[in-house]
Design an enzyme around this catalytic site. Structure first.
Site, short mmCIF file in Angstrom:
data_model
loop_
_atom_site.label_atom_id
_atom_site.label_comp_id
_atom_site.label_asym_id
_atom_site.label_seq_id
_atom_site.Cartn_x
_atom_site.Cartn_y
_atom_site.Cartn_z
N ASP A 141 0.83 -1.20 0.00
CA ASP A 141 0.00 0.00 0.00
C ASP A 141 0.87 1.26 0.00
O ASP A 141 0.47 2.31 0.51
CB ASP A 141 -0.91 -0.01 1.25
CG ASP A 141 -2.03 1.01 1.14
OD1 ASP A 141 -2.57 1.40 2.20
OD2 ASP A 141 -2.35 1.43 0.01
N LYS A 144 2.85 3.53 -5.70
CA LYS A 144 2.31 2.53 -6.64
C LYS A 144 3.36 2.05 -7.63
O LYS A 144 3.30 0.94 -8.11
CB LYS A 144 1.08 3.11 -7.34
CG LYS A 144 0.04 3.69 -6.36
CD LYS A 144 -0.23 2.76 -5.16
CE LYS A 144 -0.89 3.49 -3.99
NZ LYS A 144 -0.84 2.71 -2.72
N ASP A 169 -3.25 -3.00 -2.47
CA ASP A 169 -4.31 -1.98 -2.52
C ASP A 169 -4.14 -1.12 -3.78
O ASP A 169 -3.05 -1.06 -4.36
CB ASP A 169 -4.21 -1.08 -1.27
CG ASP A 169 -5.42 -0.15 -1.16
OD1 ASP A 169 -5.27 0.93 -0.55
OD2 ASP A 169 -6.49 -0.48 -1.70
N ASN A 170 -5.21 -0.47 -4.21
CA ASN A 170 -5.16 0.55 -5.27
C ASN A 170 -4.76 0.06 -6.65
O ASN A 170 -4.16 0.81 -7.43
CB ASN A 170 -4.20 1.69 -4.87
CG ASN A 170 -4.48 2.22 -3.50
OD1 ASN A 170 -3.62 2.13 -2.60
ND2 ASN A 170 -5.67 2.77 -3.31
N GLU A 199 -11.35 4.30 -1.17
CA GLU A 199 -11.80 4.58 0.19
C GLU A 199 -12.67 5.84 0.26
O GLU A 199 -12.36 6.87 -0.33
CB GLU A 199 -10.59 4.74 1.14
CG GLU A 199 -9.48 5.62 0.66
CD GLU A 199 -8.39 4.87 -0.05
OE1 GLU A 199 -8.67 3.81 -0.65
OE2 GLU A 199 -7.25 5.33 -0.06
O1 LIG Z 1 -0.23 7.03 -2.52
C1 LIG Z 1 -0.89 6.26 -1.86
N1 LIG Z 1 -0.36 5.52 -0.90
C2 LIG Z 1 1.07 5.62 -0.63
C3 LIG Z 1 1.30 6.56 0.54
C4 LIG Z 1 2.55 6.12 1.18
N2 LIG Z 1 2.72 6.00 2.51
N3 LIG Z 1 3.95 5.52 2.69
C5 LIG Z 1 4.50 5.36 1.47
C6 LIG Z 1 5.78 4.80 1.25
C7 LIG Z 1 6.48 5.01 0.09
C8 LIG Z 1 7.71 4.41 -0.11
C9 LIG Z 1 8.22 3.61 0.88
N4 LIG Z 1 9.38 2.93 1.00
C10 LIG Z 1 9.32 2.35 2.21
N5 LIG Z 1 8.22 2.62 2.86
C11 LIG Z 1 7.50 3.41 2.04
C12 LIG Z 1 6.29 4.00 2.24
N6 LIG Z 1 3.66 5.72 0.51
C13 LIG Z 1 -2.36 6.16 -2.04
C14 LIG Z 1 -3.00 7.14 -2.81
C15 LIG Z 1 -4.38 7.11 -2.98
C16 LIG Z 1 -5.04 8.14 -3.79
C17 LIG Z 1 -6.14 7.81 -4.60
C18 LIG Z 1 -6.79 8.79 -5.34
C19 LIG Z 1 -6.33 10.09 -5.30
F1 LIG Z 1 -6.97 11.05 -6.01
C20 LIG Z 1 -5.24 10.42 -4.52
C21 LIG Z 1 -4.60 9.46 -3.76
C22 LIG Z 1 -5.15 6.10 -2.38
C23 LIG Z 1 -4.51 5.12 -1.62
O2 LIG Z 1 -5.22 4.13 -1.03
C24 LIG Z 1 -3.13 5.14 -1.47
O3 LIG Z 1 -2.56 4.12 -0.73
MG LIG Z 2 -3.97 2.53 -0.46
#
Ligand SMILES: O=C(NCCc1nnc(-c2ccc3[nH]cnc3c2)[nH]1)c1cc(-c2ccc(F)cc2)cc(O)c1O
Ligand SMILES: [Mg+2]
Length: 214
Positions: A141, A144, A169-170, A199
């Site tokens: 999650d 992407k 997810d996603n 969500e």
């Molecule tokens: O970007 C997402 N999720 C990612 C956050 C994250 N939180 N932590 C990281 C990380 C990235 C590198 C990493 N390397 C090691 N840990 C890491 C963690 N990335 C995400 C975006 C949406 C979304 C949908 C429609 C929209 F209009 C806008 C947004 C919905 C979702 O359910 C998501 O999960």
């Molecule tokens: Mg997500």
């Protein structure tokens, strides 16, 4: 300076949820995201699918890529059998700081190990850091465009065994086309799509469950 969305979400949990009660933390976050501010938690609809897969797998070792505020971390950890650990990787220190407090508020800190850093750097260190041989369950999650490279990295580091479950997810929104193509066409995976919604919205999204065949 103005508070961040994760900080406002944390404040809602500290104000409205019951300390030590994971379900009330989950419900408070869902209410906040539906009625105050949208946030990118897996949410209640996809969360129910996540719950059913976690219960079915009942993993001894579990990994989450992308903690964010810890909503899915709490969802997963509340279902784990005693003595099992969920390792969750978070890249963004501000997200990690909020997640630690939400995890602590839920009372599940003993079942969760939050590690800050990039998945690409941390995955190869799982054996040496945690004495993990393989993961029974991985929840993807995070960014992407990291789903596919990190899945290949898990394979290369021999962190997957015959029957390991990946739940992503996603896969529709924002979308992970290269990952989907890989797990759906590789002979090393048996994949299944669980149709749902982004969500707290009516936009289509879903979870892809993939079994590693070894
Ligand atoms: O970007 C997402 N999720 C990612 C956050 C994250 N939180 N932590 C990281 C990380 C990235 C590198 C990493 N390397 C090691 N840990 C890491 C963690 N990335 C995400 C975006 C949406 C979304 C949908 C429609 C929209 F209009 C806008 C947004 C919905 C979702 O359910 C998501 O999960
Ligand atoms: Mg997500």
């Amino acid at each position: 300076t103005r508070s961040t969305r994760p900080q406002r979400l944390l404040r809602a949990v500290q104000k409205k949820a019951i300390k030590g009660d994971p379900q009330s933390v989950i419900s408070t976050i869902d209410y906040f995201c539906r009625h105050s501010e949208w946030a990118m938690n897996v949410g209640d609809e996809k969360g129910a699918i996540l719950d059913s897969v976690v219960c079915e797998v009942s993993p001894s070792t579990a990994l989450e890529l992308g903690t964010y505020c810890g909503y899915s971390t709490v969802r997963i950890a509340r279902l784990l059998p005693p003595g099992t650990k969920l390792i969750t990787l978070e890249f963004n220190p501000d997200y990690a700081a909020v997640a630690r407090q939400i995890i602590e508020y839920s009372g599940l800190q003993d079942k969760i190990c939050l590690v800050e850093g990039a998945s690409g750097d941390l995955i190869p260190k799982m054996q040496e850091l945690f004495g993990i041989k393989t993961f029974d369950f991985v929840f993807l999650d995070h960014w992407k465009d990291r789903y596919l490279p990190d899945t290949k990295l898990l394979e290369e580091c021999q962190l997957l065994r015959k029957g390991s479950i990946l739940l992503a997810d996603n896969v529709i929104c924002p979308g992970t086309p290269d990952y989907l193509e890989y797990v759906r066409n590789s002979p090393r995976y048996e994949s299944k799509y669980f149709k749902s919604h982004l969500e707290y919205t009516k936009v289509e999204d879903g979870l892809e469950k993939s079994v590693f065949l070894g």
